[in-house]
Design a protein around this motif. Structure first.
Motif: not given
Length: 249
Positions: A15-17, A20-21, A43, A172, A174, A178-179
């Protein structure tokens, strides 16, 4: 997409989230700055902390993780800073704290917001000036230990100066809700680590992706364990998860 930590540990997500991580980990892993990791329980904050250490330039040096919520104020300070022989009844010899023991490496403080104001003040000194005092000692002990801190609580529980020092680098993580695009990939990953092959159908991925997984990746992993290892019915496991969540006030 998989971020490889070592032979056994992976962070999984496309996922995009999560991209980013992964980008944050790559940018921060070789920098000598503190990092604050935030995210709900389950998480995978501990994996992010391990990735920052074991894929960075400090990987061959010591790493230790300490749960601040599991120890009293006295014990947490002894674990962090050590003690001098004779400083209290059971102090029969000098003992290093983890700041000294992890010199050159990294120290991860899980649930750092659980520290008392006094412990937070001492932690700030250790992180800001790279020295600390063993309990009962007046000689400062120098160290080059990278601080990684994590919490699932409100960061306002940290004193402002400590927060600003720890949050030089921030990651952060997620929540799974949200993923959700990552759920099929995670299901495959967990099943493969428990068995050579497990036949999930498209309908399984769809059904599992509709659930919010309030316990996040950890809860999903436990569900896959019940299915693959214990042989429980997939939909029965999912229904149990939904029922358990509905009973939480």
């Amino acid at each position: 997409m998989v971020y490889i930590i070592n032979d056994k540990e992976r962070i999984v997500g496309e996922s995009q989230a999560m991209k980013e991580v992964f980008d944050k980990i790559r940018k921060l892993k070789d920098l000598n700055i503190p990092v604050l990791i935030t995210g709900e329980t389950g998480t995978g904050k501990y994996l992010v902390a391990r990735a920052l250490h074991y894929t960075g330039k400090r990987s061959q040096a010591p790493y230790h993780s300490l749960n601040c919520g599991a120890l009293t104020e006295t014990l947490i300070e002894e674990e962090l800073f050590g003690h001098k022989k004779g400083s209290f009844t059971d102090a029969r010899e000098d003992r290093k704290g983890f700041f000294e023991a992890c010199n050159g490496g990294s120290l991860n403080l899980d649930e750092v917001t659980m520290l008392s104001p006094s412990s937070q003040s001492k932690l700030l000194t250790a992180v800001e000036y790279n020295y600390s005092y063993r309990i009962g000692d007046t000689t400062p002990r120098l160290h080059n230990t990278r601080m990684i801190a994590s919490t699932n609580q409100d960061i306002k529980l940290l004193r402002p100066d400590l927060y600003h020092r720890l949050a030089v680098g921030m990651v952060k993580v997620p929540a799974l809700r949200y993923r959700k695009d990552d759920i099929p990939l995670l299901m495959q990953h967990f099943a493969q680590t428990m068995s050579d092959a497990y036949p999930f159908a498209d309908a399984d991925y769809t059904a599992f992706s509709l659930y919010d997984w309030t316990g996040n990746v950890r809860q999903l992993k436990h569900a896959i364990e019940r299915i693959v290892v214990l042989g429980e019915d997939k939909m029965s496991v999912l229904e149990r998860m939904i029922n358990e969540t509905s009973k939480v006030p």
